[in-house]
Design a protein around this motif. Structure first.
Motif, short mmCIF file in Angstrom:
data_model
loop_
_atom_site.label_atom_id
_atom_site.label_comp_id
_atom_site.label_asym_id
_atom_site.label_seq_id
_atom_site.Cartn_x
_atom_site.Cartn_y
_atom_site.Cartn_z
N GLY A 1 0.81 -1.21 0.00
CA GLY A 1 0.00 0.00 0.00
C GLY A 1 0.84 1.25 0.00
N TRP A 2 0.21 2.34 0.36
CA TRP A 2 0.84 3.65 0.38
C TRP A 2 0.52 4.38 1.69
CZ3 TRP A 2 3.79 6.14 -3.43
CH2 TRP A 2 3.98 5.41 -4.60
N TYR A 3 1.52 5.12 2.15
CA TYR A 3 1.36 6.03 3.28
C TYR A 3 1.76 7.43 2.80
CZ TYR A 3 0.83 2.16 6.58
OH TYR A 3 0.37 1.06 7.27
N ARG A 4 1.47 8.42 3.61
CA ARG A 4 1.88 9.77 3.27
C ARG A 4 2.25 10.54 4.53
NH1 ARG A 4 -3.93 12.49 1.41
NH2 ARG A 4 -4.82 12.68 3.52
N GLN A 5 3.07 11.57 4.32
CA GLN A 5 3.47 12.42 5.43
C GLN A 5 3.48 13.85 4.96
OE1 GLN A 5 7.15 11.27 7.32
NE2 GLN A 5 6.66 12.43 9.16
N GLY A 6 2.54 14.64 5.49
CA GLY A 6 2.51 16.06 5.21
C GLY A 6 3.44 16.80 6.15
N ARG A 7 3.73 18.04 5.80
CA ARG A 7 4.65 18.83 6.62
C ARG A 7 4.10 18.99 8.04
NH1 ARG A 7 6.86 24.30 4.11
NH2 ARG A 7 7.66 22.74 2.68
N GLY A 8 4.92 18.62 9.01
CA GLY A 8 4.53 18.74 10.40
C GLY A 8 3.60 17.65 10.89
N ASN A 9 3.30 16.68 10.02
CA ASN A 9 2.39 15.61 10.40
C ASN A 9 3.11 14.27 10.52
OD1 ASN A 9 0.25 17.43 10.29
ND2 ASN A 9 -0.19 16.95 8.15
N GLN A 10 2.47 13.35 11.19
CA GLN A 10 3.00 11.99 11.25
C GLN A 10 2.63 11.25 9.97
OE1 GLN A 10 1.40 10.28 14.88
NE2 GLN A 10 3.18 10.94 16.04
N ARG A 11 3.38 10.23 9.69
CA ARG A 11 3.07 9.41 8.52
C ARG A 11 1.75 8.69 8.77
NH1 ARG A 11 7.90 6.06 5.75
NH2 ARG A 11 8.77 8.16 6.01
N GLU A 12 0.89 8.69 7.75
CA GLU A 12 -0.42 8.07 7.92
C GLU A 12 -0.75 7.19 6.73
OE1 GLU A 12 -3.55 10.98 8.02
OE2 GLU A 12 -3.12 11.73 6.01
N LEU A 13 -1.63 6.25 6.96
CA LEU A 13 -2.05 5.34 5.92
C LEU A 13 -2.88 6.07 4.87
CD1 LEU A 13 -2.46 2.38 4.84
CD2 LEU A 13 -4.55 2.34 6.23
N VAL A 14 -2.57 5.80 3.60
CA VAL A 14 -3.45 6.22 2.50
C VAL A 14 -4.38 5.05 2.18
CG1 VAL A 14 -3.56 6.93 0.09
CG2 VAL A 14 -1.73 7.80 1.56
N ALA A 15 -3.81 3.94 1.79
CA ALA A 15 -4.59 2.74 1.52
C ALA A 15 -3.63 1.57 1.38
CB ALA A 15 -5.43 2.88 0.26
N ASP A 16 -4.09 0.38 1.75
CA ASP A 16 -3.32 -0.81 1.47
C ASP A 16 -4.25 -1.98 1.16
OD1 ASP A 16 -2.28 -1.41 4.95
OD2 ASP A 16 -4.18 -1.85 3.95
N MET A 17 -3.67 -3.05 0.64
CA MET A 17 -4.47 -4.17 0.18
C MET A 17 -3.73 -5.47 0.44
SD MET A 17 -5.89 -5.01 -3.68
CE MET A 17 -7.18 -3.78 -3.69
N THR A 18 -4.45 -6.44 0.99
CA THR A 18 -3.89 -7.77 1.17
C THR A 18 -3.98 -8.54 -0.14
OG1 THR A 18 -5.96 -8.87 1.73
CG2 THR A 18 -4.79 -7.76 3.52
N ARG A 19 -3.33 -9.67 -0.17
CA ARG A 19 -3.39 -10.51 -1.38
C ARG A 19 -4.81 -11.03 -1.61
NH1 ARG A 19 0.41 -12.66 -4.58
NH2 ARG A 19 -0.19 -14.49 -5.82
N GLU A 20 -5.58 -11.13 -0.54
CA GLU A 20 -6.97 -11.59 -0.66
C GLU A 20 -7.90 -10.48 -1.14
OE1 GLU A 20 -5.08 -12.03 2.11
OE2 GLU A 20 -4.53 -14.10 1.64
N GLY A 21 -7.36 -9.30 -1.30
CA GLY A 21 -8.17 -8.19 -1.81
C GLY A 21 -8.82 -7.35 -0.74
#
Length: 118
Positions: A34-54
């Motif tokens: 999946g993907w995470y993101r980190q904005g200025r001054g923010n903690q890294r947060e989940l964008v979205a992720d996916m297991t192999r099962e969907g």
């Protein structure tokens, strides 16, 4: 495991962008991509992720605006980000999360900057 990210760039509010990440090396069927993101001054947060099962997990800030696809043959994960707003400006990181006996082992790709601005 190596993660190669692509995509990102600048977009106006309301626009769309697609990111892509390709994993290479020893990829396990239990790996979550999946993907995470980190904005200025923010903690890294989940964008979205996916297991192999969907099974997909979206971060709380995404709000139904994003989708994610995963190609298991190519080991890629591709989020499609729609209706982007200024608060989506961040460095986006590809992630592979591998379940362990206790917790997870994380692999990270290089960050790619997404800038939403008029």
């Amino acid at each position: 495991v190596q993660l190669q990210a692509s995509g990102g760039g600048a977009v106006q509010p309301g626009g769309s962008l697609r990111l892509s990440c390709a994993a290479s090396g020893d990829i396990f069927s239990s790996d979550i991509m999946g993907w995470y993101r980190q904005g200025r001054g923010n903690q890294r947060e989940l964008v979205a992720d996916m297991t192999r099962e969907g099974v997909v997990d979206f971060g709380p800030s995404v709000g139904g605006r994003f989708t994610i696809k995963r190609d298991y043959a190519e080991n890629t994960v591709t989020p499609e980000m729609n209706d982007l707003q200024s608060e989506d400006t961040a460095v986006y990181y590809c992630n592979l999360r591998r379940p362990q006996e206790q917790g997870f082992k994380n692999f990270w790709g290089q960050g790619t900057l997404v800038t939403v601005s008029s």
